[in-house]
Scaffold this motif. Structure first.
Motif, PDB file in Angstrom:
ATOM      1  N   GLY A  63     -13.305   3.683  -7.878  1.00 57.07           N
ATOM      2  CA  GLY A  63     -11.877   3.550  -7.640  1.00 57.07           C
ATOM      3  C   GLY A  63     -11.048   4.722  -8.120  1.00 57.07           C
ATOM      4  O   GLY A  63     -10.236   5.280  -7.371  1.00 57.07           O
ATOM      5  N   ASP A  64     -11.214   5.130  -9.366  1.00 54.15           N
ATOM      6  CA  ASP A  64     -10.443   6.250  -9.908  1.00 54.15           C
ATOM      7  C   ASP A  64     -10.777   7.545  -9.183  1.00 54.15           C
ATOM      8  O   ASP A  64      -9.894   8.351  -8.863  1.00 54.15           O
ATOM      9  CB  ASP A  64     -10.721   6.409 -11.405  1.00 54.15           C
ATOM     10  N   ASN A  65     -12.048   7.776  -8.916  1.00 50.64           N
ATOM     11  CA  ASN A  65     -12.467   9.016  -8.249  1.00 50.64           C
ATOM     12  C   ASN A  65     -11.857   9.132  -6.855  1.00 50.64           C
ATOM     13  O   ASN A  65     -11.375  10.194  -6.460  1.00 50.64           O
ATOM     14  CB  ASN A  65     -13.995   9.075  -8.147  1.00 50.64           C
ATOM     15  N   VAL A  66     -11.865   8.032  -6.109  1.00 45.23           N
ATOM     16  CA  VAL A  66     -11.337   8.056  -4.748  1.00 45.23           C
ATOM     17  C   VAL A  66      -9.829   8.291  -4.749  1.00 45.23           C
ATOM     18  O   VAL A  66      -9.287   8.967  -3.877  1.00 45.23           O
ATOM     19  CB  VAL A  66     -11.696   6.746  -4.014  1.00 45.23           C
ATOM     20  N   ARG A  67      -9.139   7.764  -5.755  1.00 52.63           N
ATOM     21  CA  ARG A  67      -7.688   7.967  -5.847  1.00 52.63           C
ATOM     22  C   ARG A  67      -7.331   9.398  -6.242  1.00 52.63           C
ATOM     23  O   ARG A  67      -6.167   9.792  -6.162  1.00 52.63           O
ATOM     24  CB  ARG A  67      -7.069   6.972  -6.839  1.00 52.63           C
ATOM     25  N   MET A  68      -8.297  10.188  -6.651  1.00 55.32           N
ATOM     26  CA  MET A  68      -8.039  11.598  -6.965  1.00 55.32           C
ATOM     27  C   MET A  68      -8.066  12.481  -5.724  1.00 55.32           C
ATOM     28  O   MET A  68      -7.659  13.640  -5.775  1.00 55.32           O
ATOM     29  CB  MET A  68      -9.065  12.105  -7.978  1.00 55.32           C
ATOM     30  N   GLY A  69      -8.575  11.935  -4.615  1.00 52.43           N
ATOM     31  CA  GLY A  69      -8.688  12.739  -3.412  1.00 52.43           C
ATOM     32  C   GLY A  69      -8.228  11.992  -2.181  1.00 52.43           C
ATOM     33  O   GLY A  69      -7.061  12.047  -1.788  1.00 52.43           O
ATOM     34  N   ASN A  71      -7.495   8.960  -1.489  1.00 51.69           N
ATOM     35  CA  ASN A  71      -6.386   8.012  -1.624  1.00 51.69           C
ATOM     36  C   ASN A  71      -5.324   8.484  -2.612  1.00 51.69           C
ATOM     37  O   ASN A  71      -4.562   7.685  -3.154  1.00 51.69           O
ATOM     38  CB  ASN A  71      -6.926   6.637  -2.031  1.00 51.69           C
ATOM     39  N   LYS A  72      -5.270   9.788  -2.826  1.00 49.39           N
ATOM     40  CA  LYS A  72      -4.263  10.367  -3.714  1.00 49.39           C
ATOM     41  C   LYS A  72      -2.872  10.062  -3.171  1.00 49.39           C
ATOM     42  O   LYS A  72      -2.607  10.198  -1.985  1.00 49.39           O
ATOM     43  CB  LYS A  72      -4.469  11.880  -3.802  1.00 49.39           C
ATOM     44  N   GLY A  73      -1.995   9.623  -4.052  1.00 51.50           N
ATOM     45  CA  GLY A  73      -0.623   9.355  -3.633  1.00 51.50           C
ATOM     46  C   GLY A  73      -0.331   7.903  -3.317  1.00 51.50           C
ATOM     47  O   GLY A  73       0.829   7.519  -3.187  1.00 51.50           O
ATOM     48  N   LEU A  74      -1.371   7.078  -3.188  1.00 49.84           N
ATOM     49  CA  LEU A  74      -1.144   5.655  -2.932  1.00 49.84           C
ATOM     50  C   LEU A  74      -0.732   4.951  -4.220  1.00 49.84           C
ATOM     51  O   LEU A  74      -1.252   5.234  -5.294  1.00 49.84           O
ATOM     52  CB  LEU A  74      -2.413   4.994  -2.377  1.00 49.84           C
ATOM     53  N   GLY A  75       0.208   4.013  -4.096  1.00 50.23           N
ATOM     54  CA  GLY A  75       0.681   3.290  -5.272  1.00 50.23           C
ATOM     55  C   GLY A  75      -0.192   2.094  -5.600  1.00 50.23           C
ATOM     56  O   GLY A  75      -1.230   1.855  -4.963  1.00 50.23           O
ATOM     57  N   PHE A  76       0.242   1.330  -6.592  1.00 50.28           N
ATOM     58  CA  PHE A  76      -0.516   0.155  -7.025  1.00 50.28           C
ATOM     59  C   PHE A  76       0.202  -1.147  -6.680  1.00 50.28           C
ATOM     60  O   PHE A  76      -0.174  -2.208  -7.163  1.00 50.28           O
ATOM     61  CB  PHE A  76      -0.786   0.224  -8.534  1.00 50.28           C
ATOM     62  N   ASP A  77       1.231  -1.070  -5.836  1.00 54.24           N
ATOM     63  CA  ASP A  77       1.844  -2.289  -5.336  1.00 54.24           C
ATOM     64  C   ASP A  77       0.928  -2.886  -4.273  1.00 54.24           C
ATOM     65  O   ASP A  77      -0.098  -2.297  -3.925  1.00 54.24           O
ATOM     66  CB  ASP A  77       3.239  -2.013  -4.782  1.00 54.24           C
ATOM     67  N   GLY A  80       0.230  -0.542  -1.305  1.00 55.07           N
ATOM     68  CA  GLY A  80      -0.619   0.593  -1.674  1.00 55.07           C
ATOM     69  C   GLY A  80      -2.058   0.169  -1.907  1.00 55.07           C
ATOM     70  O   GLY A  80      -2.996   0.872  -1.511  1.00 55.07           O
ATOM     71  N   ARG A  81      -2.243  -0.977  -2.541  1.00 51.65           N
ATOM     72  CA  ARG A  81      -3.601  -1.477  -2.783  1.00 51.65           C
ATOM     73  C   ARG A  81      -4.297  -1.810  -1.461  1.00 51.65           C
ATOM     74  O   ARG A  81      -5.486  -1.537  -1.298  1.00 51.65           O
ATOM     75  CB  ARG A  81      -3.553  -2.721  -3.680  1.00 51.65           C
ATOM     76  N   LYS A  82      -3.552  -2.394  -0.532  1.00 47.01           N
ATOM     77  CA  LYS A  82      -4.129  -2.755   0.758  1.00 47.01           C
ATOM     78  C   LYS A  82      -4.628  -1.514   1.499  1.00 47.01           C
ATOM     79  O   LYS A  82      -5.741  -1.502   2.030  1.00 47.01           O
ATOM     80  CB  LYS A  82      -3.099  -3.488   1.607  1.00 47.01           C
ATOM     81  N   GLU A  83      -3.801  -0.473   1.523  1.00 46.77           N
ATOM     82  CA  GLU A  83      -4.205   0.760   2.205  1.00 46.77           C
ATOM     83  C   GLU A  83      -5.363   1.436   1.478  1.00 46.77           C
ATOM     84  O   GLU A  83      -6.265   2.000   2.105  1.00 46.77           O
ATOM     85  CB  GLU A  83      -3.013   1.712   2.307  1.00 46.77           C
ATOM     86  N   ASN A  84      -5.360   1.370   0.146  1.00 44.78           N
ATOM     87  CA  ASN A  84      -6.455   1.907  -0.654  1.00 44.78           C
ATOM     88  C   ASN A  84      -7.777   1.259  -0.249  1.00 44.78           C
ATOM     89  O   ASN A  84      -8.784   1.946  -0.001  1.00 44.78           O
ATOM     90  CB  ASN A  84      -6.168   1.652  -2.138  1.00 44.78           C
ATOM     91  N   ILE A  85      -7.775  -0.064  -0.146  1.00 42.28           N
ATOM     92  CA  ILE A  85      -8.988  -0.796   0.209  1.00 42.28           C
ATOM     93  C   ILE A  85      -9.354  -0.579   1.680  1.00 42.28           C
ATOM     94  O   ILE A  85     -10.541  -0.470   2.022  1.00 42.28           O
ATOM     95  CB  ILE A  85      -8.814  -2.300  -0.093  1.00 42.28           C
ATOM     96  N   ARG A  86      -8.362  -0.510   2.557  1.00 43.45           N
ATOM     97  CA  ARG A  86      -8.653  -0.268   3.973  1.00 43.45           C
ATOM     98  C   ARG A  86      -9.386   1.060   4.150  1.00 43.45           C
ATOM     99  O   ARG A  86     -10.401   1.135   4.858  1.00 43.45           O
ATOM    100  CB  ARG A  86      -7.362  -0.252   4.801  1.00 43.45           C
ATOM    101  N   ARG A  87      -8.898   2.093   3.501  1.00 41.38           N
ATOM    102  CA  ARG A  87      -9.521   3.412   3.635  1.00 41.38           C
ATOM    103  C   ARG A  87     -10.941   3.422   3.076  1.00 41.38           C
ATOM    104  O   ARG A  87     -11.858   3.943   3.701  1.00 41.38           O
ATOM    105  CB  ARG A  87      -8.682   4.472   2.912  1.00 41.38           C
ATOM    106  N   ILE A  88     -11.098   2.852   1.896  1.00 39.49           N
ATOM    107  CA  ILE A  88     -12.434   2.881   1.292  1.00 39.49           C
ATOM    108  C   ILE A  88     -13.392   1.998   2.081  1.00 39.49           C
ATOM    109  O   ILE A  88     -14.596   2.283   2.174  1.00 39.49           O
ATOM    110  CB  ILE A  88     -12.389   2.468  -0.195  1.00 39.49           C
ATOM    111  N   GLY A  89     -12.873   0.932   2.688  1.00 40.68           N
ATOM    112  CA  GLY A  89     -13.712   0.099   3.533  1.00 40.68           C
ATOM    113  C   GLY A  89     -14.237   0.867   4.730  1.00 40.68           C
ATOM    114  O   GLY A  89     -15.425   0.750   5.091  1.00 40.68           O
TER     115      GLY A  89
END
Length: 202
Positions: A63-69, A71-77, A80-89
């Motif tokens: 999770g942290d590693n992916v948010r460094m690249g 998914n950089k810039g996505l929030g934790f609301d 933002g969490r939904k888009e974070n998971i969609r991308r990693i999925g």
């Protein structure tokens, strides 16, 4: 979100099944979910270490590693969490197609978001692993000092404190990292993979 037209999926000559035969094992998403501090990344890495030692093709998306690249810039609301998971999925789906056992270590607090990823791959290729350490255990560990900051209001939208965590109701596997050693927890995952035929018995 804009709908992109005139795009057609290109079927490769080498199939996922071809890669399974070459690799000698099935591919799947091992989706580790749980509170911050539950041990998701630690467990995912230990399982990967043991799989790698046995010759399996595997990778961990943390999770942290992916948010460094990616998914950089996505929030934790919630959005933002939904888009974070969609991308990693979507990325994990590509790893599965490549014949790899891919582990993802994300809090992923919402059931709907986890189900969204499950729907991306055929039945049996998404293994939800609930890393079930309690809030008390996680907060006592506070390995990153995040709970302390969340309690003082320094961190907003923190799962388990100011944001909810929807625990899996019917995960493929539940691992009690609060009551087991790391090696014991890893063996629970490996035994499941053996029993279900993803890998061969050691």
């Amino acid at each position: 979100m804009e709908v992109v037209k005139n795009i057609v999926w290109h079927n490769a000559t080498i199939t996922k099944e071809d890669r399974h035969r070459k690799n000698g094992h099935k591919s799947a998403i091992l989706w580790y979910t749980g509170l911050s501090g539950a041990g998701k990344s630690t467990l995912a890495n230990k399982v990967e270490e043991k799989l790698f030692e046995r010759g399996y093709n595997t990778y961990v998306l943390d999770g942290d590693n992916v948010r460094m690249g990616l998914n950089k810039g996505l929030g934790f609301d919630a959005e933002g969490r939904k888009e974070n998971i969609r991308r990693i999925g979507e990325v994990a789906k590509l790893f599965v197609d490549a014949g790899i056992i891919v582990s993802t270590a994300f809090v992923s607090p919402y059931t709907a978001d986890r189900d969204m990823v499950r729907a991306l791959v055929p039945a049996g290729e998404f293994v939800e692993i609930y890393v079930a350490a309690s809030l008390e255990v996680c907060e006592n560990r506070d390995t990153k000092g995040l709970y302390k900051k969340a309690r003082t209001g320094e961190i907003k939208n923190f799962t388990g404190i100011s944001d909810p965590y929807e625990a899996p109701v019917n995960p493929e596997l539940t691992v009690d990292t609060g009551g087991q050693t790391l090696d014991e927890s890893a063996e629970v995952v490996l035994n499941y993979l053996e029993e279900k035929g993803y890998i061969t018995k050691a």
